[in-house]
Write an enzyme that holds these catalytic residues in place. Structure first.
Site, PDB file in Angstrom:
ATOM      1  CG  ASN A  40      -7.307   2.722   0.464  1.00  0.00           C
ATOM      2  OD1 ASN A  40      -6.245   2.870   1.208  1.00  0.00           O
ATOM      3  ND2 ASN A  40      -8.287   3.192   0.170  1.00  0.00           N
ATOM      4  CG  HIS A  99      -1.887   0.971   1.178  1.00  0.00           C
ATOM      5  ND1 HIS A  99      -2.615   1.508   2.519  1.00  0.00           N
ATOM      6  CD2 HIS A  99      -2.296   1.913   0.179  1.00  0.00           C
ATOM      7  CE1 HIS A  99      -3.160   2.510   2.077  1.00  0.00           C
ATOM      8  NE2 HIS A  99      -3.157   2.839   0.793  1.00  0.00           N
ATOM      9  CB  ILE A 123      -8.102   8.079   0.516  1.00  0.00           C
ATOM     10  CG1 ILE A 123      -8.476   8.283   2.075  1.00  0.00           C
ATOM     11  CG2 ILE A 123      -8.727   6.744   0.037  1.00  0.00           C
ATOM     12  CD1 ILE A 123      -8.388   9.553   2.900  1.00  0.00           C
ATOM     13  CG  HIS A 134      -0.357   6.326  -0.542  1.00  0.00           C
ATOM     14  ND1 HIS A 134      -0.772   7.459  -0.125  1.00  0.00           N
ATOM     15  CD2 HIS A 134      -0.960   5.115  -0.508  1.00  0.00           C
ATOM     16  CE1 HIS A 134      -2.068   6.961   0.035  1.00  0.00           C
ATOM     17  NE2 HIS A 134      -2.450   5.697  -0.058  1.00  0.00           N
ATOM     18  CG  HIS A 165      -4.450   3.347  -3.957  1.00  0.00           C
ATOM     19  ND1 HIS A 165      -5.667   4.195  -3.595  1.00  0.00           N
ATOM     20  CD2 HIS A 165      -3.754   3.573  -2.828  1.00  0.00           C
ATOM     21  CE1 HIS A 165      -5.708   4.671  -2.288  1.00  0.00           C
ATOM     22  NE2 HIS A 165      -4.613   4.514  -1.801  1.00  0.00           N
TER      23      HIS A 165
END
Length: 867
Positions: free
Chosen positions: A723, A528, A867, A533, A719
């Site tokens: 997520n 993740h 997010i 990110h 993602h």
């Protein structure tokens, strides 16, 4: 009274600006959001802006010619006469979410010809968000549209007036000559000069190391290594903020106080939109970190409240749980406004936590404990990106034996051969029936240090058999510790096999929990954080620094970068920092980020492509006869099946788009912006990897298509897959515990006796403690929610993002293909032959279902890591 004053001022302004109706006029519409709509408490800004209007300090626009250069202005496009926004004071009618439309009337100058851009000067007191400008009936050109989507601050904050280009798309050599200098100057502004602390109105995209996670001025407990810029701790770059160094370490950057977290610098246009802010995502993160964290350690040390049974855990969803009395509750009640409290810590009455029921226990409260579900989540859970084919037995380690001794597996044939459905080990390997979830090599180098904290855990290997019905059966779990006499003596390992009854059954459940803890930590830190990110942020920065807003690749990628810099900045401030939420709730504790740096050493950009990842893990092989040219060895692998459909749709869209603008490989090679972008991405953004041989050379159109497909895949679908399943699967922490507080009980100890007499209590005393559980659930509930203004794959927030018809048509085709994939996902989830798509817990696999409504849905692929 106000109307009378306004009329007088308008008359005066008209006479000052030459007034009258002489000459042609071009009328336009400007759509923007006033600041006071977004900051409900900034009423003063609204009043002062109106006063500025009254005294002639207004908002002006000047058209720039795309056809005729001005020799007196360095051959830049000729500038038209300034025109002013009309009726600022009396325009209070919102269109949507506070947008207002203003008229603007330009005196037409034939020498302008086609306007290709405009300058805007804001002489008000406060900033506004400029969405679009549309000119109607431009002589000889008709309607011209400008997509802006940018904050415009008062002119005193800018060295150069803000410029916006029409929504045409140009490769650098195609840009009309009068606009080229403007294009170049705009790029210089965005790059900044590398000096000073950046302020909220700055629009600078620049690079920095992760040197702001620690806080050495608070003492040695908060010292963390600088990640990035060294062979020991390589890392992707983050956005520069320019804050001053800490007093005790010149290489570490000072941190903002927690209460100022929302003010951490990112370029203003990268900040969350007001709807997302008002969904309290950022506030919720801040509040949790600020008001619960400081109390956590004291409360957990004294452990006034433990969960005694799984029924106790389920109570936090069905009935709520009373918070321990004392300073923690006082802090929460004092410091979090009531409307926020509902988001952050859903309450029922005074001091009751209450959370939505996670999907994993909605239909059946105990199915999560089955071996089939434990294995299925490796294919369809929230970390379906680690399982790989086992190609040799026993499993081998790649750790350096000089440093770590013998780290190869101690699993023997005898321990599993009677469970292979009649196959021998060699037959099972040759038939590609054995798979492994391997969390040994990633953890072992850190395990001694991790176990010196309050964590007590193991490195693990889990071997599984692919059964004839397409499901996986766990055969064996190996748990390993470093040798007590030193790393060079190898690992001390114990092997556990499935059992259902008695203390052996309880031990097997604990063995699976240690595996789940490793998988949770690896998921959060690597699958993740690192691989989506952190890996994407350098692309965001390089794209804004080197590709103009009118460049086709900028327009292709820009939607996939929305909110990423902002969420990452918040993460550095409150999640991944020393003492932050991640260190508190995930087992590697203070070594978490350092461990992710060690694993980044193996990061390879081309391997982030889904087909390449599946082949590398041995779960797919090239096969021209199969759909997408790949044959899955586990046919019922929901992440891979749906992922390949999405990957293929993205790739086809990117191919259609890039082929429209780049007709040949030479056009790729001769595009100076594209080449500068790629060079900077390699040498700066992922600079610790700049000498790797695997980087695409960016000399062919095919390399461009593959690279852009990878970027979009990682930012959107990958993602989403790792997520938005967090709350559905890990919102019930016994299913995905994040911390282990003690080792496997040994015979003859009180812990072993407890395991025999009260196995549920023993299990819950081993995994994440109660308050860390509540904190962890609060966090992942927020991270698993879609904001109400989310933009999903196949959508754009501005329909007229380009004026080129062929790309718009290709994009529509892409959206239609995604709708077809949605239907296929629903059909497969309803087809009982695909056992892994729903499983014993009866949770259909929808994490790669492209669209969603807002909230906690367990589906939807946002365009970006938002997010």
């Amino acid at each position: 009274m106000l109307g009378h004053i306004v009329d007088k001022v308008k008359e005066a302004a008209a006479s000052k600006n030459g007034g009258g109706d002489g000459g042609k006029k071009v009328s336009g519409t400007v759509v923007l959001m006033k600041k006071n709509v977004l900051d409900f408490n900034d009423f003063n800004a609204s009043i002062i802006d109106r006063l500025h209007e009254l005294v002639g300090r207004r908002v002006s626009l000047q058209l720039i010619s795309a056809e005729n250069a001005d020799p007196a202005n360095g051959l830049k496009g000729k500038l038209g006469k300034a025109a002013y926004l009309e009726d600022w004071i009396t325009t209070i009618t919102p269109l949507t979410a506070g947008e207002s439309a203003f008229k603007v009337t330009f005196d037409w100058d034939e020498e302008i010809g086609e306007p290709g851009a405009f300058l805007i000067v804001n002489d008000h007191h406060s900033e506004f968000y400029l969405r679009t400008v549309t000119l109607e009936d431009v002589p000889g050109h008709g309607r011209i549209h400008f997509v802006c989507n940018s904050w415009v601050y008062p002119s005193k904050h800018y060295k150069k007036d803000r410029i916006f280009f029409a929504n045409k798309t140009y490769l650098p050599h195609e840009m009309p000559e009068p606009l080229r200098r403007y294009r170049d100057e705009e790029m210089l502004v965005l790059r900044g000069d590398g000096n000073g602390e950046l302020q909220e109105w700055d629009r600078v995209y620049d690079y920095a190391y992760y040197n702001d996670l620690g806080n050495p001025d608070k003492g040695s407990k908060y010292v963390r290594p600088v990640l990035g810029g060294s062979a020991e701790y390589p890392y992707p770059r983050r956005g520069r903020t320019g804050r001053t160094p800490t007093k005790s370490d010149p290489n570490s950057e000072s941190r903002l106080p927690l209460l100022m977290s929302l003010n951490i610098y990112v370029p203003r246009d990268e900040r969350f939109g007001h709807l997302k802010m008002s969904d309290f995502l950022a506030y919720a993160l801040k509040s949790i970190a600020q008001f619960i964290r400081p109390e956590l350690e004291a409360l957990c040390d004294s452990t006034p409240n433990e969960f005694d049974s799984f029924k106790d855990v389920i109570e936090i969803y069905e009935g709520g749980i009373k918070l321990p009395e004392g300073p923690l509750l006082d802090d929460i009640m004092k410091n979090i406004p009531l409307e926020m409290l509902k988001e952050v810590l859903p309450t029922e009455g005074e001091g009751l936590f209450r959370f939505p029921m996670p999907q994993v226990i909605q239909e059946d409260k105990s199915a999560w404990r089955t071996d089939e579900e434990f294995a299925r989540e490796m294919l369809a859970g929230l970390n379906p990106v680690v399982i790989r084919l086992l190609e040799e037995f026993p499993p081998a380690s790649e750790l350096d034996p000089k440093l770590y001794g013998n780290q190869n597996s101690s699993i023997s044939k005898e321990q599993i051969e009677n469970n292979l459905d009649g196959l021998s080990i060699d037959e099972a390997i040759n038939k590609k029936k054995l798979f492994i979830l391997d969390h040994h090599d990633a953890l072992m180098p850190y395990l001694r240090r991790i176990n010196s904290t309050s964590t007590k855990t193991y490195a693990s290997r889990t071997v599984l058999l692919l059964k004839n019905d397409g499901t996986l059966r766990p055969l064996v779990i190996e748990l390993s510790l470093p040798h007590p006499e030193g790393d060079q003596f190898g690992a001390i390992s114990k092997v556990y096999t499935p059992a259902e009854q008695g203390v052996e059954g309880s031990i097997w459940q604990l063995a699976k929990a240690y595996v789940a803890i490793n998988d949770s930590g690896y998921h959060q830190l690597i699958s993740h954080w690192l691989n989506t990110h952190a890996a994407i942020e350098p692309f965001v920065i390089a794209t804004n620094r080197q590709l103009s807003a009118v460049h086709p690749i900028y327009k292709l990628l820009h939607p996939h970068f929305r909110d990423t810099m902002n969420i990452n900045a918040f993460a550095r401030q409150i999640l991944i920092n020393a003492g932050g939420v991640l260190e508190t709730t995930v087992f590697p504790a203070k070594y978490a980020m350092e461990m992710s740096s060690a694993i980044y050493k193996n990061w390879i950009l081309p391997d982030q492509a889904l087909p390449q990842d599946l082949k590398k893990r041995g779960v797919a092989v090239d096969d021209p006869k199969s759909r997408h040219g790949l044959r899955l060895l586990i046919k019922d692998y929901p992440y891979a099946v749906d992922g390949l459909e999405i990957w293929s749709a993205i790739e086809n869209w990117v191919r259609d788009y890039c082929s429209f603008y780049y007709k040949s490989n030479e056009m790729v090679q001769q595009d100076p912006e594209l080449q500068s972008w790629w060079k900077e991405l390699k040498e700066e953004g992922h600079g610790d990897k700049k000498n790797e041989p695997w980087w695409p050379k960016m000399q062919t159109r095919e390399e461009l298509i593959e690279t852009c497909t990878i970027i979009i895949w990682v930012a959107s679908a990958l993602h989403a897959a790792v997520n938005f399943g967090q709350y559905p699967y890990a919102g019930y922490l016994p299913n995905r515990p994040t911390i282990s507080r003690r080792f496997m009980p040994e015979k003859g100890t009180p812990e072993y006796h407890e395991l025999e007499t009260n196995p549920e209590k023993a299990f819950l005393k081993t995994i994440t403690a109660q308050l860390q559980t509540l904190l962890g659930i609060s966090l992942i509930e927020i991270l698993s929610r879609h904001s109400s203004d989310e933009v999903y794959l196949g959508q754009r927030d501005t329909p007229e993002w380009t004026s080129d018809a062929a790309p718009l048509s290709a994009f529509e085709k892409f959206g239609n293909r995604l709708s077809e994939i949605e239907e296929k996902i629903i059909d497969m989830n309803n087809d009982e032959q695909w056992k892994n798509r729903v499983g014993p817990v009866k949770v259909p696999y929808t994490l790669l279902y492209p669209t969603s409504e807002g909230g906690l849905t367990g589906k939807g692929i946002p365009n970006s890591v938002s997010i």
